[in-house]
Design an enzyme around this catalytic site. Structure first.
Site, PDB file in Angstrom:
ATOM      1  N   GLU A   1       0.855  -1.189   0.000  1.00 42.78           N
ATOM      2  CA  GLU A   1       0.000   0.000   0.000  1.00 42.78           C
ATOM      3  C   GLU A   1       0.891   1.238   0.000  1.00 42.78           C
ATOM      4  O   GLU A   1       2.085   1.136   0.315  1.00 42.78           O
ATOM      5  CB  GLU A   1      -0.905  -0.011   1.240  1.00 42.78           C
ATOM      6  CG  GLU A   1      -1.835  -1.214   1.268  1.00 42.78           C
ATOM      7  CD  GLU A   1      -2.806  -1.171   2.438  1.00 42.78           C
ATOM      8  OE1 GLU A   1      -2.739  -0.202   3.228  1.00 42.78           O
ATOM      9  OE2 GLU A   1      -3.623  -2.096   2.534  1.00 42.78           O
TER      10      GLU A   1
ATOM     11  N   GLY B   1       4.819  -1.065   2.930  1.00 42.72           N
ATOM     12  CA  GLY B   1       5.535  -1.969   2.034  1.00 42.72           C
ATOM     13  C   GLY B   1       6.293  -2.969   2.875  1.00 42.72           C
ATOM     14  O   GLY B   1       5.765  -4.022   3.239  1.00 42.72           O
TER      15      GLY B   1
ATOM     16  N   ILE C   1       0.667  -3.318  -7.881  1.00 42.91           N
ATOM     17  CA  ILE C   1       0.133  -4.678  -7.975  1.00 42.91           C
ATOM     18  C   ILE C   1       0.264  -5.201  -9.409  1.00 42.91           C
ATOM     19  O   ILE C   1      -0.243  -4.595 -10.352  1.00 42.91           O
ATOM     20  CB  ILE C   1      -1.343  -4.742  -7.507  1.00 42.91           C
ATOM     21  CG1 ILE C   1      -1.463  -4.134  -6.103  1.00 42.91           C
ATOM     22  CG2 ILE C   1      -1.848  -6.185  -7.549  1.00 42.91           C
ATOM     23  CD1 ILE C   1      -0.528  -4.709  -5.058  1.00 42.91           C
TER      24      ILE C   1
ATOM     25  N   ARG D   1      33.773  -7.446 -30.621  1.00 39.88           N
ATOM     26  CA  ARG D   1      34.187  -6.056 -30.654  1.00 39.88           C
ATOM     27  C   ARG D   1      35.717  -5.948 -30.700  1.00 39.88           C
ATOM     28  O   ARG D   1      36.399  -6.419 -29.767  1.00 39.88           O
ATOM     29  CB  ARG D   1      33.648  -5.347 -29.407  1.00 39.88           C
ATOM     30  CG  ARG D   1      34.162  -3.948 -29.197  1.00 39.88           C
ATOM     31  CD  ARG D   1      33.564  -2.991 -30.175  1.00 39.88           C
ATOM     32  NE  ARG D   1      33.874  -1.616 -29.814  1.00 39.88           N
ATOM     33  CZ  ARG D   1      33.628  -0.583 -30.600  1.00 39.88           C
ATOM     34  NH1 ARG D   1      33.090  -0.778 -31.801  1.00 39.88           N
ATOM     35  NH2 ARG D   1      33.920   0.635 -30.213  1.00 39.88           N
TER      36      ARG D   1
ATOM     37  N   GLN E   1      28.649  -1.919 -19.215  1.00 34.53           N
ATOM     38  CA  GLN E   1      29.975  -1.318 -19.272  1.00 34.53           C
ATOM     39  C   GLN E   1      30.825  -1.963 -20.370  1.00 34.53           C
ATOM     40  O   GLN E   1      31.524  -1.284 -21.114  1.00 34.53           O
ATOM     41  CB  GLN E   1      30.660  -1.481 -17.899  1.00 34.53           C
ATOM     42  CG  GLN E   1      31.940  -0.693 -17.754  1.00 34.53           C
ATOM     43  CD  GLN E   1      31.675   0.815 -17.700  1.00 34.53           C
ATOM     44  OE1 GLN E   1      30.572   1.241 -17.366  1.00 34.53           O
ATOM     45  NE2 GLN E   1      32.666   1.607 -18.068  1.00 34.53           N
TER      46      GLN E   1
ATOM     47  N   HIS F   1      29.718  -3.326 -23.025  1.00 31.54           N
ATOM     48  CA  HIS F   1      29.168  -2.888 -24.312  1.00 31.54           C
ATOM     49  C   HIS F   1      29.523  -1.432 -24.629  1.00 31.54           C
ATOM     50  O   HIS F   1      29.340  -0.982 -25.762  1.00 31.54           O
ATOM     51  CB  HIS F   1      27.631  -3.019 -24.325  1.00 31.54           C
ATOM     52  CG  HIS F   1      27.137  -4.407 -24.587  1.00 31.54           C
ATOM     53  ND1 HIS F   1      27.191  -5.405 -23.659  1.00 31.54           N
ATOM     54  CD2 HIS F   1      26.558  -4.953 -25.685  1.00 31.54           C
ATOM     55  CE1 HIS F   1      26.665  -6.508 -24.157  1.00 31.54           C
ATOM     56  NE2 HIS F   1      26.277  -6.267 -25.392  1.00 31.54           N
TER      57      HIS F   1
ATOM     58  N   GLU G   1       9.336  -8.463  -3.833  1.00 29.36           N
ATOM     59  CA  GLU G   1       9.226  -9.695  -3.024  1.00 29.36           C
ATOM     60  C   GLU G   1      10.028  -9.575  -1.731  1.00 29.36           C
ATOM     61  O   GLU G   1      10.648 -10.519  -1.271  1.00 29.36           O
ATOM     62  CB  GLU G   1       9.722 -10.888  -3.858  1.00 29.36           C
ATOM     63  CG  GLU G   1       8.844 -12.116  -3.745  1.00 29.36           C
ATOM     64  CD  GLU G   1       7.556 -11.981  -4.541  1.00 29.36           C
ATOM     65  OE1 GLU G   1       7.360 -10.933  -5.184  1.00 29.36           O
ATOM     66  OE2 GLU G   1       6.736 -12.904  -4.498  1.00 29.36           O
TER      67      GLU G   1
END
Lengths: 260, 382
Positions: B127, B131, B157, B271, B339, B341, B366
């Site tokens: 709510e 939490g 939700i 790369r 990083q 990439h 969760e």
């Protein structure tokens, strides 16, 4: 309506295949999978049986070493049972021998109204087996179907042509080859996979089918692969520098190919 | 200790791998881009039996082990985190309270459609003012006309607002007797119940394919048959299902780490800088080796928690540890993968950027990682 679907179990196309240096035939050892081109026939059969309000879909297959992995996939999709012909005498069978075995296996399955096949297998590509099965059974052969309907005992297909399709009608029983992509093969559900483990697979030999080992395999083969050569490497294409008339060259090139 | 898969677990993994790679990987990114929950994919997963993965066959599920669920999640989450998030919310908190605490009539009515994949399940706990502090929830259910009158608001939700949502199971405060501790109970509120409304789909940093909303309850009346389980034990009931949810988020985290590790490794091998693939540089190699090692460590924490649940042993501590470790590794690994990439990884056109966006929430949902620390500390006697 009872439908038999001829399915081939093939070496996984994702794994590079190997040819036997002596016989020039494909090595078919290890786990085989359902030929994807046959999954369309299985799906079509399931849909037709469903639409007809009942009847069994029976798989017909010929494979070495009683291999059932590919059959289990099709059984998991919903086929009720399978006839599997497996016999060392079948090694080296050509297309006609294969058709003889499949036709006998269809007869063994019994009470079949319709036989579905792919147009050709993904490992052999002869594309002749469906017609041969029909000839041996003495049933009409309808090929390259992109749509199949059965109503009041009458079979109607749309036969794929270069320009569109022909509508072809026939009585039942009949043999129909269906094109790839004709339907969307379903994924086997988890329950389907579990159920497939217990579905009956009638495993039989050449003798069980009333055939002689002289009719099949190397001894029955009417074709021989005399030589295998590597595919020629693709030649370099023609490069056209555009001097303002390149479009004319392109048009001439396409005309030569009879594309336009 | 043997964590090898049974035959049916292997079959399930193959099924999930094929569906995830052929269907989810191709279609889910567009849904993420459009911030739309791809219920078409969830329905197809339902037809495969996956929406009833933890529910016994008797109620329409496939009765898979928790270990099998973790292994399946590794495959689904590799393809897309939003679909995997919607799926895991459905099979854990969305379905388990009905299975574990509902009566047979309630299971038949609400659980079976969820397990058979015809509807999507949701649970409403959080709510605006509650939490981590669960006991602070204000949504209240009071006795009225032989049933319950519910008033309050839930937030963040998942799965309640899609075209396949059945409604929500929610936790509400029930009337406490004077001088006694407040009690909590769970209720099913079906969609279209008068007084039950929703806000628009919320926009997150990631999980954009997941339907997440505010839910509002204004004088929502439900009959006694909508009360799930013990009218005073709703909170402890829900906390039990949350333990499984933690294993589920840990599994989802594993899949994210594996995904970004695969992407970063592939990219590093392609790369070329300074005349060689960047995978030849130790600065990159060490990052990849660290991610792979941390992933393996989180993987075995998660499978062990799952194994304990399957063998009927307590798994509260292990589930919290798995969730804490796996989510932390996932968020860190996603950052390292971006990083590697470089500038390309920052662009939303690359899948690694999408997974990076999806990673942060794993440390929050969760039970925040701070709450996981508290749970673990309590089991140590603190």
């Amino acid at each position: 309506m009872n439908i038999a679907v001829c399915v081939k179990q093939i070496p996984d196309p994702a794994v590079p295949g190997e040819l036997d240096p002596e016989s020039h035939t494909l090595h078919r050892v290890g786990k085989l999978i359902l030929d994807e081109s046959d999954s369309f026939g299985v799906e079509m059969a399931l849909q037709l049986a469903d639409k007809a309000g009942g009847g069994d879909v029976t798989l017909i297959s010929m494979a070495p070493n009683n291999e059932v992995s590919g059959l289990r996939t099709a059984l998991a999709m919903g086929a009720a049972k399978a006839v599997l012909v497996s016999d060392p005498a079948l090694a080296g069978s050509d297309a006609l021998s294969t058709a003889k075995v499949l036709a006998q296996a269809i007869t063994r399955a019994g009470d079949v109204d319709l036989v579905l096949t792919a147009t050709e297998s993904t490992d052999g590509y002869t594309g002749t087996v469906p017609n041969q099965i029909a000839q041996l059974l003495g049933w009409p052969s309808l090929t390259f179907a992109k749509h199949v309907e059965v109503e009041d005992g009458k079979l109607t297909i749309r036969r794929q042509t270069e320009a569109g399709y022909d509508v072809v009608e026939s009585s039942l029983p009949a043999v129909v080859s269906v094109t790839a992509g004709v339907v969307e093969p379903r994924y086997p559900s988890f329950k389907g996979i579990m159920a497939a483990k217990n579905k009956p697979v009638d495993q039989c030999t050449v003798a069980d089918l009333g055939l002689s080992s002289d009719d099949v395999g190397w001894s029955g083969a009417r074709q021989e692969i005399t030589n295998v050569a590597a595919a020629p490497a693709r030649e370099a294409g023609e490069k056209v520098e555009d001097d303002g008339s390149a479009h004319e060259r392109i048009v001439a090139f396409l005309e030569a190919l009879k594309v336009i | 200790m043997d964590f090898s898969f049974t035959e049916s677990e292997c079959d399930l993994v193959s099924l999930c791998r094929e569906f995830a790679q052929k269907e989810i990987a191709g279609r889910a990114p567009k849904a993420w881009e459009e911030a739309r929950c791809p219920t078409d994919l969830l329905r197809e997963m339902g037809a495969l039996g996956l929406l009833g993965i933890l529910i016994p066959e008797q109620w329409g599920g496939i009765g898979m082990s928790t270990v099998g669920f973790v292994a399946a999640m590794e495959q689904i989450g590799l393809a897309d985190q939003s679909v995997a998030a919607a799926w895991q919310a459905h099979v854990t908190i969305g379905s388990l309270p009905l299975y574990l605490f509902g009566n047979d009539a309630q299971r038949e009515r609400w659980l079976r459609p969820l397990a058979e994949g015809r509807a999507l399940g949701a649970f409403g706990l959080t709510e605006p003012d509650a939490g981590s502090d669960v006991r602070g929830i204000r949504t209240r259910a009071v006795r009225r006309d032989g049933g319950w009158l519910i008033n309050g608001q839930k937030t963040f939700i998942s799965n309640a607002g899609t075209d396949m949502s059945f409604g929500v199971t929610l936790l509400a405060r029930t009337e406490a007797t004077e001088g006694q501790e407040p009690a909590f109970a769970s209720f099913v509120v079906e969609k279209d119940t008068p007084g039950f409304t929703m806000g628009p789909k919320m926009r997150g940093i990631g999980w954009r394919g997941l339907d997440t909303r505010d839910l509002f309850f204004d004088d929502v009346w439900v009959g006694d048959d909508h009360l799930i389980g013990d009218p005073a034990m709703g909170l402890s009931q829900f906390l039990r299902t949350l333990e499984v949810g933690r294993i589920s988020i840990a599994a989802l985290s594993l899949s994210l780490t594996q995904a970004v590790l695969d992407m970063a490794t592939d990219y590093a091998r392609q790369r070329v800088q300074f005349g060689q693939p960047i995978s030849k540089f130790q600065a990159v190699q060490f990052k990849l080796a660290d991610i792979a090692t941390e992933l393996e460590a989180s993987r075995w924490l998660t499978y062990r928690a799952a194994y304990l649940r399957d063998t009927g042993e307590p798994f509260l501590k292990e589930a919290s540890m798995a969730k804490l470790k796996a989510s932390r590794v996932a968020a860190w690994a996603a950052s390292e993968a971006v990083q590697i990439h470089g500038g390309l990884g920052y662009m939303l056109e690359t899948p690694v950027a999408r997974f990076y966006c999806d990673s942060k929430v794993l440390e929050i949902g969760e039970g925040t990682n701070e709450i996981q620390h508290l749970v673990i500390a309590r089991t140590l006697g603190c």
